[in-house]
Structure formats: structure tokens, C-alpha cells
Design a protein around this motif. Sequence first.
Motif, PDB file in Angstrom:
ATOM      1  N   ALA A  62       0.860  -1.193   0.000  1.00 55.22           N
ATOM      2  CA  ALA A  62       0.000   0.000   0.000  1.00 55.22           C
ATOM      3  C   ALA A  62       0.892   1.237   0.000  1.00 55.22           C
ATOM      4  O   ALA A  62       1.856   1.311   0.770  1.00 55.22           O
ATOM      5  CB  ALA A  62      -0.898  -0.013   1.228  1.00 55.22           C
ATOM      6  N   ASN A  63       0.578   2.197  -0.865  1.00 54.94           N
ATOM      7  CA  ASN A  63       1.427   3.395  -0.925  1.00 54.94           C
ATOM      8  C   ASN A  63       0.599   4.624  -1.274  1.00 54.94           C
ATOM      9  O   ASN A  63      -0.564   4.533  -1.674  1.00 54.94           O
ATOM     10  CB  ASN A  63       2.589   3.182  -1.904  1.00 54.94           C
ATOM     11  N   SER A  64       1.235   5.780  -1.072  1.00 54.06           N
ATOM     12  CA  SER A  64       0.524   7.033  -1.287  1.00 54.06           C
ATOM     13  C   SER A  64       0.484   7.389  -2.769  1.00 54.06           C
ATOM     14  O   SER A  64       1.486   7.249  -3.470  1.00 54.06           O
ATOM     15  CB  SER A  64       1.216   8.161  -0.513  1.00 54.06           C
ATOM     16  N   ALA A  65      -0.666   7.878  -3.235  1.00 58.09           N
ATOM     17  CA  ALA A  65      -0.813   8.292  -4.629  1.00 58.09           C
ATOM     18  C   ALA A  65      -0.422   9.751  -4.834  1.00 58.09           C
ATOM     19  O   ALA A  65      -0.376  10.226  -5.971  1.00 58.09           O
ATOM     20  CB  ALA A  65      -2.254   8.076  -5.078  1.00 58.09           C
ATOM     21  N   VAL A  66      -0.152  10.481  -3.753  1.00 57.29           N
ATOM     22  CA  VAL A  66       0.132  11.932  -3.846  1.00 57.29           C
ATOM     23  C   VAL A  66       1.204  12.327  -2.829  1.00 57.29           C
ATOM     24  O   VAL A  66       1.542  11.557  -1.923  1.00 57.29           O
ATOM     25  CB  VAL A  66      -1.146  12.767  -3.541  1.00 57.29           C
ATOM     26  N   ASP A  67       1.705  13.539  -2.956  1.00 58.08           N
ATOM     27  CA  ASP A  67       2.517  14.153  -1.898  1.00 58.08           C
ATOM     28  C   ASP A  67       1.540  14.771  -0.907  1.00 58.08           C
ATOM     29  O   ASP A  67       0.639  15.518  -1.319  1.00 58.08           O
ATOM     30  CB  ASP A  67       3.391  15.271  -2.480  1.00 58.08           C
ATOM     31  N   GLY A  68       1.674  14.472   0.397  1.00 57.09           N
ATOM     32  CA  GLY A  68       0.711  15.028   1.349  1.00 57.09           C
ATOM     33  C   GLY A  68       0.914  14.536   2.760  1.00 57.09           C
ATOM     34  O   GLY A  68       2.064  14.358   3.203  1.00 57.09           O
ATOM     35  N   TYR A  69      -0.222  14.292   3.437  1.00 54.53           N
ATOM     36  CA  TYR A  69      -0.198  13.922   4.862  1.00 54.53           C
ATOM     37  C   TYR A  69      -1.112  12.725   5.076  1.00 54.53           C
ATOM     38  O   TYR A  69      -2.277  12.749   4.689  1.00 54.53           O
ATOM     39  CB  TYR A  69      -0.653  15.121   5.719  1.00 54.53           C
ATOM     40  N   ALA A  70      -0.551  11.662   5.684  1.00 52.77           N
ATOM     41  CA  ALA A  70      -1.304  10.423   5.896  1.00 52.77           C
ATOM     42  C   ALA A  70      -1.920  10.408   7.289  1.00 52.77           C
ATOM     43  O   ALA A  70      -1.326  10.911   8.252  1.00 52.77           O
ATOM     44  CB  ALA A  70      -0.373   9.222   5.722  1.00 52.77           C
ATOM     45  N   LEU A  71      -3.117   9.817   7.372  1.00 55.00           N
ATOM     46  CA  LEU A  71      -3.858   9.755   8.635  1.00 55.00           C
ATOM     47  C   LEU A  71      -4.542   8.402   8.781  1.00 55.00           C
ATOM     48  O   LEU A  71      -4.753   7.713   7.781  1.00 55.00           O
ATOM     49  CB  LEU A  71      -4.962  10.827   8.625  1.00 55.00           C
TER      50      LEU A  71
END
Length: 416
Positions: A62-71
Motif C-alpha cells: 500500500a502506498n501514497s498516490a500523492v505528496d501530502g499527509y497520511a492519517l
Amino acid sequence: MVQLSNDCFAFGGKLMSVDEGVALISARLSAVEGVEHLPLSNCDNRILADNLFAPVPLPLFANSAVDGYALRGADLPVDAPKSVIVSARVQAGSVAEPIVPNTAVRIFTGAPMPPGADTVFMQEDVELDGERVILPAGLKPGANMRPAGEDVAKGALALAGGTRLRPQHIALAAALGQTHLSVRRPIRVAIFSTGNELVAPGEAHHAAQLFDSNRFMLAAMLKRLNCEVIDLGILRDARAPLADALQSAARDHDLVLTSGGVSAGEEDHVRAGVESVGSLVLWSMAIKPGRPVAMGVIEGTPFIGLPGNPVASFVTFAYVVRPAILALAGAHQEPFFALPVTANFAYRKKKGRREYVRVSLSHLADGQVEATKFPREGAGLLSSLASTDGLVELSEEVEQVTPGDRVNVLPYASLL
Ligand code: AMP
Ligand code: MG
């Protein structure tokens, strides 16, 4: 064992439709033996031999699709913006620690989701406040996150055997960690031109001779289908030497292909030549340009004789040779998808026959594509093929085209 001939007789004297012809060819020819295990870099345009099932999920994690902040989904603001501490930072290629509840993790595209986190706010949507970040309300749990296996689940069919490998298929195999693929060996095709009037380009010719163009066109078309082409030159209009040449070509190739000499005239010797060393039927296909196509078997090797007129040769290649090559290569039959355009020409045709009209394509002001017919119709006009973009396909039922009609076009690029 190839058995085209018996079935062909079932069609009797009736003209065979293009669809009947294609179905018959693909049902009767089976894939040649022989598989090669090649590095991915050599697999473009080859036919995949076996199914490839995903040995791993894609994406792998599982990985992030964008630059940002994970919660964590449980910590998302519901009705009003919310300020939380930024407790960690994870970039692409680094391993993430589990997220601390009620905090955000600074994250970049492709970085692994910290265990526990399932949602990412895009950096454009938040406000920074020192060590904290202010998150807007309303984001759904799971947003901007790519779960493991969302693209291809582990164990799923990723590539089906029989697929012609294109760059996108090679990318998929690489993403699944494959270094090599098993592909079918290329089909070996012997080609001849036939006719007393032909000389090779560059050779001296007398007043009644012309340069052979079909052999070069057909070789180029075969190479686009990834065949190994063995060019055996020009055969003269005489039964015995023609028969000998075809018989010896049949012995060490997967397919023998000729052009010319298949009409019913007494100087068309391909028919008698093939019949003296194998079996043959003349297919009268309900197709224009095209019509007479010879198919047969010589010592177990399939034989196809295309008409001599260059435009007829070109069109019947697409409808007869291509499906035969795909069948011999163990490839899926790839139907053509004709795309709708607006005709700006009038045309009349015979019902019951499929016709192909050479057209140029252009954009209209309203964004539609318009098809303009080449002004002349001869099946010998090479300039008509060279200066147009594709074929408008008029089905058996159609009797006429009037300007403004929607018609379907096959761009030349899609025919090979
Ligand atoms: P055929 O099918 O042999 O009756 O030939 C029909 C027409 O196509 C004749 O005008 C031939 O000269 C021409 N033709 C046949 N073979 C070729 C070729 N290899 N290259 C160019 N024109 C050809
Ligand atoms: Mg001829």
C-alpha cells in the motif's frame, strides 16, 4: 496437420463472406511448435506462449498516490477542519513505522503507507502551522491511497498466452518481477511473386515489363507481424517450374505466400501448379478489391495465393494472411475495430459484398473526422494506397453512401 481444402469445398460455388473466410482460417490452422525464453528487452511484438499469473500483488505494498499527509481513517476531521501534529516523515523507498494515533505523517508519492494509516490529504489541500497541519473536513477514508494488489491481485491472470506483447504488456511483466518471458518462435514465410511481366527493381526491363512491387510490400507487412521472411524472387508463368519451386519452399517454411496468377485465365498457372504438388481451392471472397484468393496445402504446409493487383493484394493480406499468421503464431485473433467518421463522398455498391474505399482523413471544425475518397478506384493504383490514410469498410448490407453519412474507417496503422 493443416486441413483447409476439404472445408473450403463446403462453400461450393458461392462467394465466401470475409467473416466466413477468417473464421475458417483461424479454426483450421494451429500454432507451430517452438517456444523461446527471451529477456524482456527482446519480447516486443512477440506472442506470449503461456499465461502469466501474478506471483506478487501489484502494487506490491500500500502506498501514497500523492505528496501530502497520511492519517488513520478514525482520525479524519468530520464536520470542521482539524489541527494535528506531524509526527513522522516517509519518502519513497523508505520503510514506514506505524502511525501514532491522532497525528499526521508527512508522505510522498510512492512511499509506503505507515501501518494503521489509510488516507492521504493532498499537500495542496492543507495549511501548515509550525509542527502542525490543519486538515479540511470531508475527505473520505481511503482517499489518495493505492492498496496492495489494487492493480493486479496476487495469483490473478496478468497476461494471457497468445497475447501479442506490446510495450504496456512488457511493463506489466517487469512490474511483476519477471526478467524473461516464453514466446512463440517467429513464423517462417516464403514469398514469391508470379508473372512473366515482372522484373525486380533495378533490373533491366523491356517495353512490356514492370517492376515487382508486391514482394516488397508483402515482406514489409509480414515483418510487421514479426515473421521471418524468406524472399524467393519471381516465378514465371509456367506450371512445372512453378510447382517445383512451391514444393521445395513448402518443405522448409511454415507458410508459402505468392501474389498473382490466381485468376481463372489460362495464363494463371498458380492454380494448376499447386494442384500438381498439393491440394488447392480458389476462394472467391465477397470482397472488393480482392476477390480471388487461392488457399491450399503442399506437403502439410499451408499455401496462400493473393491476387496480383497491388491494392487487392494489400487488402486480402489483411483479411486472409494476417489471420493465418496469427493462427500459426499461436496468437489471439485480433479483430479490427473500424472507427466512425463522416463521409464526404457519394458511393454506390453491390449488396452482399464487402467493399473497402481508400480515404484520406481530416478534422472538421466541430471536431469530427471527415473521410475523403481517393478520386479513382483501380485495384492497380499504388498511389491510392500511398496517399491515403485508411479504408472505409462498407458492410455487405450497404448499397450506397451519401455525403454526411457515418461510415467506419480502418486506419492503415491498425491493419498490422
Ligand atoms: P494477375 O493476378 O497475375 O492476373 O495480375 C493482375 C495485375 O497485377 C496485372 O496487371 C499484373 O501485372 C499485376 N501484378 C501482378 N503481380 C505483381 C507484382 N508482384 N507487382 C506489381 N504488380 C503485379
Ligand atoms: Mg499474372
